[in-house]
Every structure is written in structure tokens, then in C-alpha cells.
Scaffold this active site. Structure first.
Site, PDB file in Angstrom:
ATOM      1  N   ASP A   8       1.013  -1.246   0.036  1.00 14.13           N
ATOM      2  CA  ASP A   8       0.259  -0.070   0.130  1.00 14.13           C
ATOM      3  C   ASP A   8       0.988   1.283   0.045  1.00 14.13           C
ATOM      4  OD1 ASP A   8       0.836   0.353   2.762  1.00 14.13           O
ATOM      5  OD2 ASP A   8      -1.189   0.224   3.494  1.00 14.13           O
ATOM      6  N   HIS A   9       0.397   2.527   0.154  1.00 13.65           N
ATOM      7  CA  HIS A   9       1.042   3.678   0.163  1.00 13.65           C
ATOM      8  C   HIS A   9       1.978   3.826   1.238  1.00 13.65           C
ATOM      9  CE1 HIS A   9      -2.310   4.018   2.811  1.00 13.65           C
ATOM     10  NE2 HIS A   9      -1.843   4.749   3.431  1.00 13.65           N
ATOM     11  N   CYS A  65       3.168  -3.364   3.978  1.00 17.56           N
ATOM     12  CA  CYS A  65       2.363  -2.105   4.494  1.00 17.56           C
ATOM     13  C   CYS A  65       2.953  -1.285   5.586  1.00 17.56           C
ATOM     14  CB  CYS A  65       0.857  -2.362   4.708  1.00 17.56           C
ATOM     15  SG  CYS A  65       0.735  -3.336   6.068  1.00 17.56           S
ATOM     16  N   GLY A  66       2.058  -0.643   6.227  1.00 17.12           N
ATOM     17  CA  GLY A  66       2.989   0.437   7.265  1.00 17.12           C
ATOM     18  C   GLY A  66       3.535  -0.829   8.355  1.00 17.12           C
ATOM     19  N   THR A  67       2.605  -1.836   8.963  1.00 16.76           N
ATOM     20  CA  THR A  67       3.023  -2.403   9.898  1.00 16.76           C
ATOM     21  C   THR A  67       3.183  -3.782   9.539  1.00 16.76           C
ATOM     22  OG1 THR A  67       0.490  -2.916  10.369  1.00 16.76           O
ATOM     23  CG2 THR A  67       1.659  -1.280  11.596  1.00 16.76           C
ATOM     24  N   GLY A  68       2.700  -4.024   8.394  1.00 14.18           N
ATOM     25  CA  GLY A  68       2.555  -5.645   7.733  1.00 14.18           C
ATOM     26  C   GLY A  68       1.318  -6.173   8.367  1.00 14.18           C
ATOM     27  N   ILE A  69       0.686  -5.655   9.396  1.00 14.30           N
ATOM     28  CA  ILE A  69      -0.255  -6.357  10.069  1.00 14.30           C
ATOM     29  C   ILE A  69      -1.531  -6.408   9.237  1.00 14.30           C
ATOM     30  CG2 ILE A  69      -1.783  -6.497  12.026  1.00 14.30           C
ATOM     31  CD1 ILE A  69       0.269  -4.846  13.749  1.00 14.30           C
ATOM     32  N   GLY A  70      -2.246  -5.367   8.626  1.00 14.58           N
ATOM     33  CA  GLY A  70      -3.356  -5.448   7.766  1.00 14.58           C
ATOM     34  C   GLY A  70      -3.044  -6.275   6.704  1.00 14.58           C
ATOM     35  N   MET A  71      -1.900  -6.347   5.926  1.00 18.41           N
ATOM     36  CA  MET A  71      -1.679  -7.334   4.770  1.00 18.41           C
ATOM     37  C   MET A  71      -1.732  -8.757   5.454  1.00 18.41           C
ATOM     38  SD  MET A  71      -1.205  -5.782   1.939  1.00 18.41           S
ATOM     39  CE  MET A  71      -0.187  -4.538   0.979  1.00 18.41           C
ATOM     40  N   HIS A  98       8.849 -24.586   9.492  1.00 25.82           N
ATOM     41  CA  HIS A  98       7.663 -25.166  10.118  1.00 25.82           C
ATOM     42  C   HIS A  98       6.382 -24.825   9.685  1.00 25.82           C
ATOM     43  CE1 HIS A  98       9.937 -25.221  14.307  1.00 25.82           C
ATOM     44  NE2 HIS A  98      10.777 -25.536  13.273  1.00 25.82           N
ATOM     45  N   ARG A 133       5.286 -33.811  11.569  1.00 27.95           N
ATOM     46  CA  ARG A 133       4.550 -32.946  12.469  1.00 27.95           C
ATOM     47  C   ARG A 133       4.148 -31.703  11.912  1.00 27.95           C
ATOM     48  NH1 ARG A 133       9.829 -32.356  14.206  1.00 27.95           N
ATOM     49  NH2 ARG A 133      10.215 -30.116  15.278  1.00 27.95           N
ATOM     50  N   HIS A 134       5.244 -31.287  11.129  1.00 25.43           N
ATOM     51  CA  HIS A 134       4.598 -29.828  10.570  1.00 25.43           C
ATOM     52  C   HIS A 134       3.774 -29.956   9.447  1.00 25.43           C
ATOM     53  CE1 HIS A 134       7.587 -27.871  12.951  1.00 25.43           C
ATOM     54  NE2 HIS A 134       8.607 -28.548  12.474  1.00 25.43           N
TER      55      HIS A 134
HETATM   56  C1  RB5 Z   1      -1.824   2.790   6.295  1.00 26.47           C
HETATM   57  O1  RB5 Z   1      -1.949   3.912   7.109  1.00 26.47           O
HETATM   58  C2  RB5 Z   1      -1.749   1.367   7.647  1.00 26.47           C
HETATM   59  O2  RB5 Z   1      -2.880   1.508   8.332  1.00 26.47           O
HETATM   60  C3  RB5 Z   1      -1.221   0.497   6.568  1.00 26.47           C
HETATM   61  O3  RB5 Z   1      -0.135   0.444   5.945  1.00 26.47           O
HETATM   62  C4  RB5 Z   1      -1.233  -0.890   7.688  1.00 26.47           C
HETATM   63  O4  RB5 Z   1      -0.184  -0.572   8.516  1.00 26.47           O
HETATM   64  C5  RB5 Z   1      -2.201  -1.356   8.242  1.00 26.47           C
HETATM   65  O5  RB5 Z   1      -2.141  -2.570   8.765  1.00 26.47           O
END
Ligand code: RB5
Length: 152
Positions: A8-9, A65-71, A98, A133-134
Site C-alpha cells: 500500500d502507500h 504495508c505500514g505495519t505488515g499487520i493489515g496485509m 515449520h 509433525r509440521h
Molecule cells: C496505512 O496508514 C496503514 O494503516 C497500513 O499501511 C497498515 O499498517 C495497516 O495494517
């Protein structure tokens, strides 16, 4: 190896650097964007990259993405995707050995480019252990896809 990459951006800068690194290692990179700072929605790019993985057009996917979490959250909604959020080298190796992760996610706002490049390199070069196991655990994870209630 063929690798689809998306961001993302908040992640396109690191994605572009990682695409260069992957190409320099001899991989074939399919860049699915985005390529600028205008605000976009990470699930769209997770879907594009993971679609290429599940249809077999590429071997692996990389999402930034910014955190990688949303992705990571978005990618792991897609049947057949095992997306690992990785910000350290130990996990980069372990998730291939694993979990047989087929998509790697990282956050550009979390780690520097040097660490990210090394994570990518280790993740790409590490094979799944094939351990019984994996394999069994991955099979159990697959059975959770689409589950609306858990009755183990
Ligand atoms: C964008 O501002 C941010 O929310 C996105 O890149 C990501 O970190 C979401 O998990």
C-alpha cells in the site's frame, strides 16, 4: 522463483527495494503495485498478490504495508495462503521450515531496509522441513479455513 509483490502507500518504497533485491538474486518479480504515496487500501493488494499465489502463477508472495499487520490479516483470509508477518531473521527461517509460509509480510514503518532485505533473502532460500509433525499441523490449519465455529 516467481514472486508477486504488493504494497500500500505506506509500503511501496520498501516493496520497490525488495523487488530490486529479489531480481538481483535471480528471481522473477511480478510487481502488482502500488507505486506512489496516494492512499490505497491494503486488502486490494493482499488479494491481488495472494490470488497469483493460489492460482499458481507465482511461487511466493511478498506484501508490505505500514505495519505488515493489515496485509497479514487480509492475506490469511484467503484459502491456501499462509502469510507470515516477519520482522526478525529467526522467524524468517522458522516460518519457512515449520509453517511452509507462502507469503511474507513486513511493515515499512517497523523495520529498516537492511533488515528487511536480509529477511527476504533468508525467507526465500529456506526450504520447508517436510517434517511429519509440521505437515500434520499445516493440514489442521487448512481445515480451519472457512470455519465459523470451533469444535475440536
Ligand atoms: C496505512 O496508514 C496503514 O494503516 C497500513 O499501511 C497498515 O499498517 C495497516 O495494517
Amino acid at each position: 522463483m516467481k514472486i508477486a509483490m504488493g504494497a500500500d502507500h505506506a509500503g511501496f518504497g520498501l516493496k520497490n527495494k525488495l523487488a530490486e533485491v529479489a531480481r538481483s538474486l535471480g528471481h522473477d518479480v511480478l510487481d502488482l503495485g502500488c507505486n506512489g504515496p496516494d492512499s490505497v487500501d491494503y486488502p486490494d493488494y493482499a488479494a491481488a498478490v495472494c490470488g497469483k499465489v493460489t492460482e499458481g502463477a507465482v511461487d511466493k508472495g511478498v506484501l508490505i504495508c505500514g505495519t505488515g499487520i493489515g496485509m497479514t490479516i487480509a492475506a490469511n483470509k484467503i484459502p491456501g495462503i499462509r502469510c507470515a508477518l516477519v520482522h526478525d531473521l529467526f522467524s524468517a527461517k522458522a516460518t519457512r521450515e515449520h509453517n511452509d509460509s507462502n507469503v511474507l509480510a513486513m511493515g515499512e514503518r517497523v523495520i529498516g531496509p537492511g533488515v528487511a532485505e536480509e529477511i527476504l533473502r533468508v525467507w526465500l532460500e529456506t526450504e520447508f522441513s517436510q517434517g511429519e509433525r509440521h505437515q500434520g499441523r499445516i493440514g489442521k490449519v487448512s481445515k480451519l479455513e472457512g470455519a465459523s465455529a470451533l469444535h475440536p
